[in-house]
Every structure is written in C-alpha cells, then in structure tokens.
Write an enzyme that holds these catalytic residues in place. Structure first.
Site, short mmCIF file in Angstrom:
data_model
loop_
_atom_site.label_atom_id
_atom_site.label_comp_id
_atom_site.label_asym_id
_atom_site.label_seq_id
_atom_site.Cartn_x
_atom_site.Cartn_y
_atom_site.Cartn_z
N GLY A 1 0.76 -1.23 0.00
CA GLY A 1 0.00 0.00 0.00
C GLY A 1 0.80 1.29 0.00
O GLY A 1 0.21 2.37 -0.06
N ASP B 1 2.45 -1.98 -10.78
CA ASP B 1 3.72 -2.47 -10.23
C ASP B 1 3.56 -3.98 -10.13
O ASP B 1 3.10 -4.51 -9.12
CB ASP B 1 3.97 -1.83 -8.87
CG ASP B 1 5.34 -2.20 -8.30
OD1 ASP B 1 6.10 -2.88 -9.00
OD2 ASP B 1 5.63 -1.83 -7.15
N CYS C 1 10.26 -4.71 -9.96
CA CYS C 1 11.56 -4.63 -9.28
C CYS C 1 12.46 -5.76 -9.76
O CYS C 1 13.41 -6.14 -9.08
CB CYS C 1 11.39 -4.66 -7.76
SG CYS C 1 10.60 -6.15 -7.11
#
Length: 374
Positions: A145, A232, A295
């Site tokens: 979050g 993401d 990532c």
C-alpha cells in the site's frame, strides 16, 4: 543448526552459478561482479513518505537528532503538459540502512500514521505517473500500500480540509487478489487515509484477478474508466532472492528462493505480467497513462513485457477491431533530471543501486505508456 549436506551445497551452488551467469550476461560480467551484485547485496536504503493527511502543514515527524542523521532528496520527473510545471512536489528524508530509521507512529490529533518507509524508487514511479486532483486512479497490484498512500496524497487538492476530506472528484481504487495481502492492504490504507474517503467511495480496495481476459469489465469504473493506472507487477524480485540467500547461508541453511530459482522462470512470469498489462490498458481511457513497473532485473519481465503488450494490442486490433493503440512515452522523460536516478532501456528506465549518483535505490524498471486513439 546442522551444516548443509553435500547434496544441498551442490544444489544451492548450481542455482547461484546459473543466477550469476544469467545476469552477468545481461549486465556485463565486470559490472555484475564489481558493482551491481555488491550493491544488490547491501542492505536496502529507505526513504520516508510523510503522510500529509496525518500531519497537516507537514510538521516535523522526527526528532532533531533523527533529522540530522538524514539527508533530503528531490525527486525528478516529467512535466505536467497542461501547465508546464515540474511535478517535483515533495522532498523525502532518507537514511542509510545501518542507521536507526524512525518507525511510523500514530499522530495524536488525526490518529493516522505519520509516515511510510520505502525505497525512493517506488516514490519516483508514482511521480512519473503524475496524478493530479480530480484524476481517477487504479493501483492495480497495490499491496502492501505504500504507492497507494503516495498516490492519494497527490490526489489531495490544495487547501485540503482535514475535517471534510475530498479527492476533488477523483478516486483511488487499490487492487490486490491475494487474501492475506488484500487484508494487509486494507488495514494499511485505513491506517493512513481519512475514514471519510472510504465512506464516500473515493478510496476503495478491490480484489480482482487482473490476468483474466474479462477483468476490466469487473473494475468499479469499468473499461476506459480510469485516467491513470499504476501497474507495479509481481516479478522475480532478484534482490529479495539475493538477500534471502545470504541470510540463509549465514545460518547454515539453504534459501528456498535461491534453490528454486531457474533461468526460465522469467519467461513464465512475463506471461502473467503481459496479461496484467493488457487489463491495465483496457482499464484506462483513451489519452490516459499506464505506468508499468517491476523490481525485476530481467529484460524479459521489463522491456520484453512492453514489447509483448504492443504485440497483443496489435492482435486485438486485428481480431476485435479495437480503436486504440499503445504508445511508449518513456523517451519523453529524457533531459528532465531522470538521468541522475536511472538509466534508459529500450522502452523505459531502470533504477539500479550501483548508479553513479550514489543514490543506492532500486532495482526498479518502469515504462510510461499512453493509450492512444487510432
């Protein structure tokens, strides 16, 4: 703790060798061995996102001694084309991982948490997307979050009234499919954002499988209902694998993350990421933006997924006659200070912890995409 058996040592050594060989080829062996791998091995460096909902006027959250131990970093970004103003609108205190970093706490007046600690590259991604008051936003893979909290702050209009909060006609929908992560996401957002935003429906937590072909139909605003989408995506997260492996070996154990690593797993992960990207593109309006990020270090999960998205959109145009296309806008970010944080890739940018600037952030790949009419 019993020592590793001979078979276990061989297993983890084989996995480590394949892991290092894969990324030495991608990044060049000299860089991988001398700078990038050591930087990935180092403890994560954190930034702190001040929660302006909890601390109106942004008073100091930290003590004088804590502030002295930090530095302040400006985030670069693109330009808001409607006003030609830089959207660098915040500053972030940063601390090295080996220093005591102040944990979040509840503000006495608002009972909301004061700040969130995270990698500054995550905040950079939010700024690149560039939300503004009135925007309808989707944070597609949102847990835990931190990025949603940052997005919500950028939706907050000037002259924010803490007694009667509003997102100025905009909204933030944060999605997470996994049950445990969805509960954590919900709890975190409720701890950081005013209760009124949930009551009005301006902030919602969703639980949808974004890989399903019809997922966009199930979104609260439906296909084309959002101005901007942050994706993401779940990824191979190699830095986590490296850290888990180092910690396990110190304890005489085998890290599952490394022992199970295979060179072909990025190809499988990329299929999931491409499916999520297609749903994100369907969710955003024509003229709207999608910020795709991971990532991961893998080209297959980064530029490769953008290329797959271009291919899939082309197939849907031929098969279903959709009247929109995908345009890569990452190149528009060049020359605006981003080079001090990241290096350009074929379709995006990559923040890596061995960047010459010494920021030690990342890894984070991101590509700015626009849904355009045809």
């Amino acid at each position: 703790m019993p020592a590793l058996t001979k078979a276990q040592r061989k297993q983890v050594e084989a996995a480590e060798e394949a892991f290092n060989r894969t990324y030495a080829v991608q990044f060049d062996q000299e860089r991988w061995q001398q700078t990038l791998y050591p930087a990935l091995m180092a403890p994560t460096r954190y930034a702190t996102l001040i929660n302006r909902y909890a601390t109106p006027g942004r008073p100091d959250v930290f003590t004088e001694d804590e502030n002295k131990a930090m530095e302040t970093v400006n985030l670069p970004g693109r330009t808001d084309q409607s006003s030609e103003r830089s959207f660098v609108s915040y500053q972030w205190c940063t601390a090295e991982a080996d220093k005591t970093f102040p944990p979040p706490q509840a503000d006495p007046s608002t009972r909301l948490m004061t700040h969130w600690n995270l990698d500054a590259a995550s905040l950079l991604a939010v700024h690149i997307l560039g939300p503004k008051p009135g925007d309808k936003l989707l944070d597609f893979c949102a847990a835990p979050g931190g990025k949603s909290v940052a997005l919500a702050q950028m939706l907050r209009p000037e002259g924010f009234d803490g007694a009667s909060p509003s997102l100025a006609g905009g909204c933030l929908h944060s999605n997470e499919l996994n049950n445990a992560r969805n509960k954590r996401l919900t709890s975190n957002l409720q701890s950081y954002l005013p209760e009124a935003l949930f009551k009005t429906g301006e902030v919602k937590v969703l639980k949808l499988d974004g890989t399903e072909a019809s997922a966009a139909q199930s979104l609260s605003l439906g296909p084309g209902g959002y101005d901007k989408v942050l994706l993401d995506a779940p990824c191979s997260s190699e830095r986590h694998v490296i850290h888990a492996n180092a910690k396990a070996r110190q304890g005489g154990r085998v890290a599952d993350e490394m022992a199970s690593w295979r060179s072909g797993q990025s190809k499988k992960m990329a299929k999931t990421q491409a499916a999520l990207l297609m749903t994100a593109l369907k969710a955003v309006r024509v003229g709207g933006s999608v910020l795709y990020a991971t990532c991961s270090l893998s080209n297959e999960e980064n530029d490769g997924v953008v290329e797959k998205g271009i291919e899939l959109v082309g197939k849907e145009r031929k098969k279903f006659g959709i009247r929109w296309n995908l345009a890569v806008r990452s190149g528009d970010l060049a020359g605006r200070g981003l080079e001090q944080w990241a290096e350009a890739t074929k379709h995006g940018w990559m923040v890596l912890p061995d960047h010459p600037s010494g920021g030690k952030w990342g890894p984070l790949f991101f590509a700015l995409l626009e849904k355009v009419a045809v």
